[in-house]
Enzyme design. Structure first.
Site, PDB file in Angstrom:
ATOM      1  CG  HIS A 117      49.563  69.015  51.317  1.00 49.94           C
ATOM      2  ND1 HIS A 117      50.799  69.482  50.940  1.00 49.94           N
ATOM      3  CD2 HIS A 117      49.725  67.686  51.550  1.00 49.94           C
ATOM      4  CE1 HIS A 117      51.666  68.483  50.935  1.00 49.94           C
ATOM      5  NE2 HIS A 117      51.042  67.377  51.305  1.00 49.94           N
ATOM      6  CG  ASP A 194      45.731  70.625  46.289  1.00 46.27           C
ATOM      7  OD1 ASP A 194      45.787  69.613  45.559  1.00 46.27           O
ATOM      8  OD2 ASP A 194      46.434  70.778  47.309  1.00 46.27           O
ATOM      9  CD  GLN A 197      45.000  63.071  48.855  1.00 47.31           C
ATOM     10  OE1 GLN A 197      44.493  62.005  48.525  1.00 47.31           O
ATOM     11  NE2 GLN A 197      46.278  63.148  49.237  1.00 47.31           N
ATOM     12  CE  LYS A 220      49.429  63.325  46.695  1.00 49.96           C
ATOM     13  NZ  LYS A 220      49.983  62.730  47.904  1.00 49.96           N
ATOM     14  CB  CYS A 358      52.109  67.754  54.434  1.00 48.52           C
ATOM     15  SG  CYS A 358      53.602  66.806  54.268  1.00 48.52           S
TER      16      CYS A 358
HETATM   17  N1  PLP Z   1      47.868  68.789  48.071  1.00 51.10           N
HETATM   18  C1  PLP Z   1      47.249  67.788  48.690  1.00 51.10           C
HETATM   19  C2  PLP Z   1      45.812  67.943  49.098  1.00 51.10           C
HETATM   20  C3  PLP Z   1      47.937  66.600  48.945  1.00 51.10           C
HETATM   21  O1  PLP Z   1      47.333  65.602  49.574  1.00 51.10           O
HETATM   22  C4  PLP Z   1      49.293  66.493  48.541  1.00 51.10           C
HETATM   23  C5  PLP Z   1      50.077  65.277  48.855  1.00 51.10           C
HETATM   24  O2  PLP Z   1      49.788  64.544  49.762  1.00 51.10           O
HETATM   25  C6  PLP Z   1      49.886  67.561  47.878  1.00 51.10           C
HETATM   26  C7  PLP Z   1      49.145  68.700  47.666  1.00 51.10           C
HETATM   27  C8  PLP Z   1      51.291  67.492  47.411  1.00 51.10           C
HETATM   28  O3  PLP Z   1      51.424  66.539  46.400  1.00 51.10           O
HETATM   29  P1  PLP Z   1      52.856  66.130  45.834  1.00 51.10           P
HETATM   30  O4  PLP Z   1      53.666  65.720  47.021  1.00 51.10           O
HETATM   31  O5  PLP Z   1      52.553  64.993  44.906  1.00 51.10           O
HETATM   32  O6  PLP Z   1      53.401  67.305  45.139  1.00 51.10           O
END
Ligand code: PLP
Length: 400
Positions: A117, A194, A197, A220, A358
């Protein structure tokens, strides 16, 4: 599974019952979490840590209780290793700054993967620009899995940190983080996971994984927006400086200089989101009341059922098909733009996400303009999948 706990799922969209399949973007909230927010503001709202009065002490104990609950949830050794943030993006930016200040110098290298992401790319790019360091990425194989042979080749004395997604937000595929951590640790390189997910879909145990950092978002995992977590092993958090200055994070402030608070407060400048942390605690309790075994089995069955039904359709290409997934499926229908599919699904009450999610570098590697992504929460069921497939077939007939 417990759909009745989520009031929003009774809504209609364009006159049709809502079928919510955009959980990877954000999940819906159960009544228990909604009640917690109302309770906080109607019964004990007060600024924490600094007050001697009753409400402040209640608010403080709720916030610190939430920290302990998060520590237990991910099996951290201590609540001091839990830093509350705004979410995954905020956690990664904080880590990139703080870790970067302490450990990154000109010519050093940081490794991410080819399916990250943007949140796990851009903060590292900004750090590399600031420090004249180099960002490398683990390439993907033809089947969109990580090329671990290539990863081994990237590791060197210059590598100072590895940061990878546990579950791809585009493909849903579960990444071999255990192996990545093992390979990096063999060279004493710390690893950040990270978990945006993964944490909402599976038991993540930071001690079993032995990751050095874990980041994730409350919104999430059935909690509100604006609350997230940066977990770090104590030995790392102690060595890196704060990323923000202000109240709470200090020990003493003098004109001659400032000394910082102990862990985890040195990373929590300003009034924290104590209502969010309390609601996150309630979301954790909600997840635990159902139990990981039941949630994982339910979501696995749903994902496999949906992938099977999708693959039966003419012209549908499911990405990363056959790999172990956690609640996310991406696909395209031949010659139809994903945006058009998403729009026609929306008109039938089905909420999915379309686009690059993203993760532009991954989408570029896949050579597509974007994908249609369905993603599940614990409340989705086979009827949701059937309604989605029916709506998709109608969309396909209209577009071909
Ligand atoms: N990392 C991953 C794998 C994600 O799916 C997301 C959001 O979709 C993020 C980071 C960013 O999360 P946030 O927008 O809650 O900061």
């Amino acid at each position: 599974m417990n759909k009745a706990d989520f009031p929003i799922l009774n809504e209609t969209v364009h006159g049709r019952p809502l079928v919510y399949l955009d959980n990877a973007a954000t999940s819906q909230k159960p009544q228990q979490v909604l009640d917690a927010i109302v309770e906080a503001y109607s019964r004990w709202n007060s600024n924490i840590h600094r007050g001697v009065h009753h409400l402040s002490q209640v608010a403080t104990s709720k916030h610190e209780g939430a920290r302990q609950a998060v520590a237990d949830f991910i099996n951290a050794r201590s609540a001091d290793e839990i830093v509350f943030t705004k979410g995954t993006t905020d956690s990664l930016n904080a880590l990139a700054f703080s870790f970067g200040e302490a450990f990154i110098h000109e010519g050093d290298e940081i490794i991410v993967s080819g399916l990250e992401h943007h949140s796990n790319i851009v903060p590292w790019q900004m750090l590399c620009e600031r420090k004249k360091a180099v960002l490398r990425h683990i390439p993907l194989r033809e089947d969109l899995s990580l090329n671990l042979e290539a990863f081994k080749g990237l590791l060197s004395e210059k590598t100072k940190l590895v940061s990878v997604a546990h579950v791809s937000n585009v493909l849903g595929t579960i990444q071999p983080v255990e192996e990545i951590i093992r390979l990096a640790h063999a060279r004493k390189i710390p690893v950040c996971i990270d978990g945006a997910q993964s944490v909402p879909h599976m038991r993540v145990d930071v001690q079993a994984l032995d990751c050095d950092f874990l980041v994730f978002s409350g919104h999430k995992m059935y909690a509100p927006t604006g609350i997230g977590v940066l977990y770090g092993k104590r030995e790392w958090l102690e060595q890196i400086p704060p990323h923000e200055g202000g109240g709470e994070m200090i020990d003493h402030v003098r004109w001659s200089g400032t000394t910082y608070n102990e862990l985890p407060y040195k990373f929590e400048a300003g009034t924290p989101n104590f209502v969010g942390s309390y609601a996150l605690h309630k979301a954790i309790e909600y997840i635990e009341s159902i139990g990981w075994e039941a949630i994982e089995a339910h979501e696995r069955e749903l994902t496999e059922y949906c992938e099977k039904r999708l693959r039966e359709l003419e012209g549908v290409n499911v990405y990363g098909a056959g790999h172990k997934k956690a609640g996310v499926i991406s696909f395209n229908i031949a010659a139809i733009h994903p945006f058009d599919v998403g729009t026609l699904l929306d008109q039938q009450g089905v909420a999915v996400r379309t686009g690059h999610h993203c993760a532009e570098p991954l989408i570029d590697t896949m050579g597509v303009p974007g994908t249609v992504r369905v993603s599940f929460g614990l409340y989705n069921d086979k009827e949701d999948v059937d309604a989605f497939i029916e709506a998709l077939q109608r969309a396909q007939r209209m577009l071909t």
